[in-house]
Design a protein around this motif. Structure first.
Motif, PDB file in Angstrom:
ATOM      1  N   HIS A 255       0.847  -1.186   0.000  1.00  0.00           N
ATOM      2  CA  HIS A 255       0.000   0.000   0.000  1.00  0.00           C
ATOM      3  C   HIS A 255       0.888   1.242   0.000  1.00  0.00           C
ATOM      4  CE1 HIS A 255      -3.312  -2.692   0.825  1.00  0.00           C
ATOM      5  NE2 HIS A 255      -4.166  -1.667   0.875  1.00  0.00           N
ATOM      6  N   THR A 256       0.299   2.351  -0.373  1.00  0.00           N
ATOM      7  CA  THR A 256       1.003   3.621  -0.386  1.00  0.00           C
ATOM      8  C   THR A 256       0.161   4.667   0.326  1.00  0.00           C
ATOM      9  OG1 THR A 256       1.975   5.344  -1.796  1.00  0.00           O
ATOM     10  CG2 THR A 256      -0.017   4.253  -2.608  1.00  0.00           C
ATOM     11  N   TYR A 265       0.548  -3.557   4.287  1.00  0.00           N
ATOM     12  CA  TYR A 265      -0.764  -3.048   4.697  1.00  0.00           C
ATOM     13  C   TYR A 265      -0.880  -3.005   6.220  1.00  0.00           C
ATOM     14  CZ  TYR A 265      -5.735  -3.006   5.714  1.00  0.00           C
ATOM     15  OH  TYR A 265      -6.974  -2.707   6.236  1.00  0.00           O
ATOM     16  N   LYS A 269      -1.223   0.415   8.368  1.00  0.00           N
ATOM     17  CA  LYS A 269      -2.555   0.558   8.969  1.00  0.00           C
ATOM     18  C   LYS A 269      -2.448   0.624  10.491  1.00  0.00           C
ATOM     19  CE  LYS A 269      -6.992   0.879   8.230  1.00  0.00           C
ATOM     20  NZ  LYS A 269      -7.542   1.998   7.429  1.00  0.00           N
ATOM     21  N   SER A 289      -4.428   9.192   2.873  1.00  0.00           N
ATOM     22  CA  SER A 289      -5.259   7.990   2.733  1.00  0.00           C
ATOM     23  C   SER A 289      -4.337   6.813   2.450  1.00  0.00           C
ATOM     24  CB  SER A 289      -6.274   8.147   1.593  1.00  0.00           C
ATOM     25  OG  SER A 289      -5.599   8.344   0.348  1.00  0.00           O
ATOM     26  N   GLN A 291      -3.874   3.695   0.432  1.00  0.00           N
ATOM     27  CA  GLN A 291      -4.378   3.135  -0.817  1.00  0.00           C
ATOM     28  C   GLN A 291      -3.507   1.966  -1.242  1.00  0.00           C
ATOM     29  OE1 GLN A 291      -7.158   4.061  -2.237  1.00  0.00           O
ATOM     30  NE2 GLN A 291      -7.533   5.862  -0.924  1.00  0.00           N
ATOM     31  N   LYS A 294      -1.074   0.702  -7.172  1.00  0.00           N
ATOM     32  CA  LYS A 294      -1.822   0.722  -8.432  1.00  0.00           C
ATOM     33  C   LYS A 294      -1.654  -0.595  -9.171  1.00  0.00           C
ATOM     34  CE  LYS A 294      -1.666   5.715  -9.093  1.00  0.00           C
ATOM     35  NZ  LYS A 294      -1.271   6.827  -9.992  1.00  0.00           N
TER      36      LYS A 294
END
Length: 305
Positions: A255-256, A265, A269, A289, A291, A294
């Protein structure tokens, strides 16, 4: 000569706090002894001790009185603090212990008074006859007068420093030191140092929870390891995606947070839930955020780089 006499009197004078401490020690001893006695009756029929509780307490306090005040002229609390009773009614200036009559009346006023109060309370609680109504009012009036007298005596004690209880004042039993206390010069350097360190420790305990440790570590890492350059685009994501910016391992569920660095993650998180002002430890970017990476960037491509 006058100054010597004044200093001698001051050394023999018992402080108010010491006299109050003796009362607290006596109460603590009574509670300790009574708790030990009640534990002896745990295996018997419930309520067996309640019927004879005032008499049993009176016997225990009488036993303590016999081996403390009657024989040693001092209670247990006074013995701990090197204090004993003196006969204030004695005409001589030398120490005179309380007489037998004073000791007996002390037992009557303290032990007998407590027993009579508890017994009268039980009697008036179990009988609601009209004849007991007047007696109850008289007893309550006498108890109120004694409480008022104790309050007035305590105020006088705070002013004069003699006779902490009304019983001591009425019987002329004054608290004095068993041995003369030497006047000591107290150095406050050690005390001041301890108070200073204690206040500093309390300040740190209050301040440390307010400091964002992770953000501070990120700032320090930015100062110690300056950035050589910030690559742009998706290629930067791929180049820095070989390891998590937090744990340093291969990113699991990458995740970024909006910068060129990749995170596991669970790492990002948990850090974000722990600190809502969490920033990237590499570049200091604030989390807007979390996310997922991609879909156009495959981890195989990252590995190929």
């Amino acid at each position: 000569m006058a100054s010597r006499e004044e200093t001698a009197k001051s050394t023999h004078r018992v402080l108010r706090i010491s006299q109050l401490d003796t009362l607290e020690l006596n109460k603590a001893l009574e509670q300790l002894v009574w708790s030990q006695v009640t534990q002896c009756f745990h295996g018997f029929q419930p309520g067996l001790l309640v019927r004879f509780e005032p008499e049993l307490k009176a016997l225990l306090w009488l036993f303590l009185w016999r081996f403390t005040i009657y024989s040693k002229n001092a209670t247990v609390g006074q013995s701990v603090l090197n204090i004993q009773y003196k006969n204030e009614f004695s005409p001589t200036l030398r120490y005179q212990p309380p007489s037998k009559n004073q000791k007996l009346w002390y037992a009557v006023c303290t032990i007998g008074g407590k027993w009579l109060e508890e017994r009268c309370y039980d009697l008036f609680r179990n009988h609601h006859l009209a004849s007991f109504g007047k007696a109850k009012q008289c007893v309550n009036f006498v108890v109120g007068l004694l409480k008022l007298g104790g309050l007035i005596n305590f105020l006088i004690f705070l002013q004069k420093g003699k006779f902490a209880t009304l019983t001591e004042r009425l019987l002329g039993m004054r608290s004095v030191f068993c041995k003369a206390q030497n006047v000591r010069e107290v150095g406050f350097e050690y005390m001041n140092r301890e108070l200073l360190w204690h206040g500093f420790a309390e300040f740190l305990i209050f301040l440390l929870p307010l400091i964002n440790i992770q953000k501070l570590k990120a700032k320090l890492s930015l100062w110690c390891i300056p950035l050589t350059g910030a690559p742009d685009g998706d290629s930067s994501l791929a180049s820095s995606g070989k390891q998590c910016a937090l744990c340093g391992e291969w990113p699991t569920m990458p995740h970024t947070i909006g910068c060129e660095h990749i995170f596991c993650y669970y790492c990002v998180k948990s850090s974000f839930l722990f600190d809502m002002y969490f920033t990237c430890p590499k570049c200091g970017t604030e989390v807007h955020s979390v996310q997922p990476l991609k879909s156009g960037i495959e981890m195989l491509e990252v590995n190929a780089l």
